[in-house]
Design an enzyme around this catalytic site. Structure first.
Site, PDB file in Angstrom:
ATOM      1  N   CYS A 134      -6.896 -27.925   5.299  1.00 33.65           N
ATOM      2  CA  CYS A 134      -6.146 -27.571   5.955  1.00 33.65           C
ATOM      3  C   CYS A 134      -5.064 -28.175   7.067  1.00 33.65           C
ATOM      4  O   CYS A 134      -5.882 -29.262   7.703  1.00 33.65           O
ATOM      5  CB  CYS A 134      -5.637 -26.145   6.279  1.00 33.65           C
ATOM      6  SG  CYS A 134      -7.100 -26.427   7.986  1.00 33.65           S
TER       7      CYS A 134
ATOM      8  N   ASP B 112      -7.596  -7.886   0.321  1.00 34.23           N
ATOM      9  CA  ASP B 112      -6.562  -7.572   1.311  1.00 34.23           C
ATOM     10  C   ASP B 112      -7.609  -7.193   2.881  1.00 34.23           C
ATOM     11  O   ASP B 112      -8.854  -6.628   2.323  1.00 34.23           O
ATOM     12  CB  ASP B 112      -5.727  -6.805   1.359  1.00 34.23           C
ATOM     13  CG  ASP B 112      -6.416  -5.808   1.727  1.00 34.23           C
ATOM     14  OD1 ASP B 112      -6.791  -4.696   0.558  1.00 34.23           O
ATOM     15  OD2 ASP B 112      -6.291  -5.462   2.205  1.00 34.23           O
TER      16      ASP B 112
ATOM     17  N   CYS C 211     -12.899 -28.705   5.555  1.00 33.12           N
ATOM     18  CA  CYS C 211     -11.615 -28.330   5.816  1.00 33.12           C
ATOM     19  C   CYS C 211     -10.220 -29.314   5.323  1.00 33.12           C
ATOM     20  O   CYS C 211      -9.995 -30.473   6.623  1.00 33.12           O
ATOM     21  CB  CYS C 211     -10.995 -27.387   6.426  1.00 33.12           C
ATOM     22  SG  CYS C 211      -9.501 -26.081   5.900  1.00 33.12           S
TER      23      CYS C 211
ATOM     24  N   HIS D 168      -5.875 -21.767   9.553  1.00 32.82           N
ATOM     25  CA  HIS D 168      -7.205 -22.044   9.373  1.00 32.82           C
ATOM     26  C   HIS D 168      -7.163 -21.353   8.699  1.00 32.82           C
ATOM     27  O   HIS D 168      -7.504 -21.081   7.312  1.00 32.82           O
ATOM     28  CB  HIS D 168      -7.599 -23.369  10.156  1.00 32.82           C
ATOM     29  CG  HIS D 168      -8.806 -22.965  10.085  1.00 32.82           C
ATOM     30  ND1 HIS D 168      -9.777 -24.064   9.138  1.00 32.82           N
ATOM     31  CD2 HIS D 168     -10.185 -21.758  10.434  1.00 32.82           C
ATOM     32  CE1 HIS D 168     -11.082 -23.667   8.737  1.00 32.82           C
ATOM     33  NE2 HIS D 168     -10.948 -23.250   9.705  1.00 32.82           N
TER      34      HIS D 168
ATOM     35  N   CYS E 216      -7.255 -28.900  10.776  1.00 30.49           N
ATOM     36  CA  CYS E 216      -8.165 -29.848  10.650  1.00 30.49           C
ATOM     37  C   CYS E 216      -8.059 -30.665  10.176  1.00 30.49           C
ATOM     38  O   CYS E 216      -8.557 -31.444  10.692  1.00 30.49           O
ATOM     39  CB  CYS E 216      -8.895 -29.027   9.631  1.00 30.49           C
ATOM     40  SG  CYS E 216      -9.835 -26.852   9.651  1.00 30.49           S
TER      41      CYS E 216
ATOM     42  N   ASP F 250       0.858  -1.240   0.244  1.00 27.06           N
ATOM     43  CA  ASP F 250      -0.436   0.227   0.016  1.00 27.06           C
ATOM     44  C   ASP F 250       1.198   1.635   0.392  1.00 27.06           C
ATOM     45  O   ASP F 250       2.366   1.871  -0.035  1.00 27.06           O
ATOM     46  CB  ASP F 250      -1.270   0.221   1.417  1.00 27.06           C
ATOM     47  CG  ASP F 250      -0.047  -0.218   2.443  1.00 27.06           C
ATOM     48  OD1 ASP F 250       1.110   0.478   2.778  1.00 27.06           O
ATOM     49  OD2 ASP F 250      -1.242  -0.193   3.246  1.00 27.06           O
TER      50      ASP F 250
END
Ligand SMILES: [Zn+2]
Length: 376
Positions: free
Chosen positions: A310, A270, A308, A339, A313, A97
């Site tokens: 991930c 974002d 999920c 996660h 998980c 930014d």
């Protein structure tokens, strides 16, 4: 790449059902598939996760905050290391930014003039000045793939006069930023302000487009206004932006916001929410939000989200994550962040494949239908 005649964006598929689209943004550090979510790495790190974690969970690009890096450790140090990528060991694209949003958040520590922003560091009060040209040059030193112009932030609510003045200053700064864009191949995005006034949004968009940026961002949204107003302003702005360039909605948002904004034609997002909420023990799941400290999870053997895939998980129970969080163990922040970021990245991947199959509306219906039953 910095000519107004070329665009870093390749459209792969335009939905037949709505404005949602899939595409590719070409950058110096590789291609980004859109729609995309960019995890926020304020201090040259996405809090609590390693770059390897980020790659595994599907992050394609991250965001760095110019204001924070500018005052600590400073542009010179990062430049000595060959830029932010090698300093932090992240090989994929980075968007920075301009620092404008943080400077405006300093309020009493900042003074805005035609020339730029004079401000004092929130760390030790030392004085700094950032002009639109400086903001580009700092980002050039940081080596980001996508640079943002310095803009003025408009609070909500704001009068028409206040909005007009701030939007006009943003446009004048955009012109100076564009003139300062280096020939390095780093992309420069303009920022559409205009507050909550559709005609000012339109005018701001048209003036920016005439200057010819690589991409266009929507600024000044998600600043406290009602959700419907945010969606209306997004719609009112996107329709005046060229469809052959990437469109980025800054600082947004919840999973619902991402679905609604992709529906309205936004490509990039974002937000600190997945990482910040993870550190506060709030997990995003396909069924809704899960507050891990709740006592109902004390002996719950299920993973946070049974749908999920991930690392968290696949390996840990709600009961264990609750225990770590109650003990304030460092691992709680890491596992929760992995996660939540995975949830955000796979939500975007799901939207991309739904758009490609012209089934985005049914994806959106299913997304809401599953969230009716909150696991909280
Ligand atoms: Zn998970």
């Amino acid at each position: 790449m910095n000519s107004s005649n070329t665009s870093p964006f390749t459209l792969l598929h335009q939905s037949r059902e709505c404005r949602a689209r899939c595409g590719i943004v070409n950058t110096l550090h590789g291609r980004i598939r859109t729609p995309v979510f960019m995890p926020v790495g304020t201090q040259a790190t996405v809090k609590a996760v390693t770059p390897e974690d980020l790659e595994r969970l599907g992050a394609q690009i991250i965001l760095g905050n110019t204001y924070h890096l500018f005052i600590r450790p400073g542009r010179q140090l990062i430049k000595q290391f060959g830029g932010l990528h090698s300093f932090m060991n992240w090989k994929k694209p980075i968007l920075t930014d301009s620092g404008g949003f943080q400077i405006f958040s300093l309020k009493k520590l900042a003074k805005i003039t035609e020339d730029g922003a004079a401000f004092r560091s929130h760390l030790d009060g030392s004085k700094f000045f950032l002009s639109p040209e400086d903001a580009v040059s700092v980002q050039e030193d940081l080596g980001s793939d996508i640079m943002m112009v310095l803009d003025t932030c408009i609070p909500w609510p704001a009068s028409r006069e206040e909005t007009e003045n701030a939007t006009a200053l943003t446009e004048r700064w955009a012109m100076r930023s564009k003139a300062a864009q280096p020939a390095s191949g780093q992309l420069l995005f303009g920022i559409v302000q205009g507050g909550m006034y559709p005609d000012l949004r339109r005018q701001a968009a048209e003036e920016l487009v005439a200057l010819g940026f690589d991409g266009y961002a929507l600024g000044g949204l998600s600043v406290g206004e009602p959700k419907n107003q945010m969606y209306d302003m997004t719609e009112a702005t996107v329709q005046h932006l060229p469809q052959n360039h990437p469109i980025y909605l800054m600082g947004v948002g919840t999973p619902e916001d991402l679905v609604e904004s992709v529906y309205r034609g936004v490509d990039m997002f974002d937000c600190v929410m997945p990482t910040r909420n993870a550190r506060n023990g709030m997990l995003f799941t396909s069924q809704g939000r899960l507050v891990i400290k709740n006592s109902i999870y004390r002996d719950d053997q299920r993973p946070p989200d049974e749908l999920c895939g991930c690392y968290t998980c696949m390996n840990y129970s709600r009961a264990y994550l609750r225990h770590l969080f109650m003990c304030r163990e460092i691992l709680a922040y890491q596992l929760n962040s992995i996660h939540n970021l995975h949830y955000y990245c796979s939500l975007m991947a799901g939207m991309r494949s739904a758009i490609e199959q012209d089934s985005f509306l049914s994806f959106r219906d299913t997304f809401y239908a599953m969230r009716v039953q909150s696991p909280e």
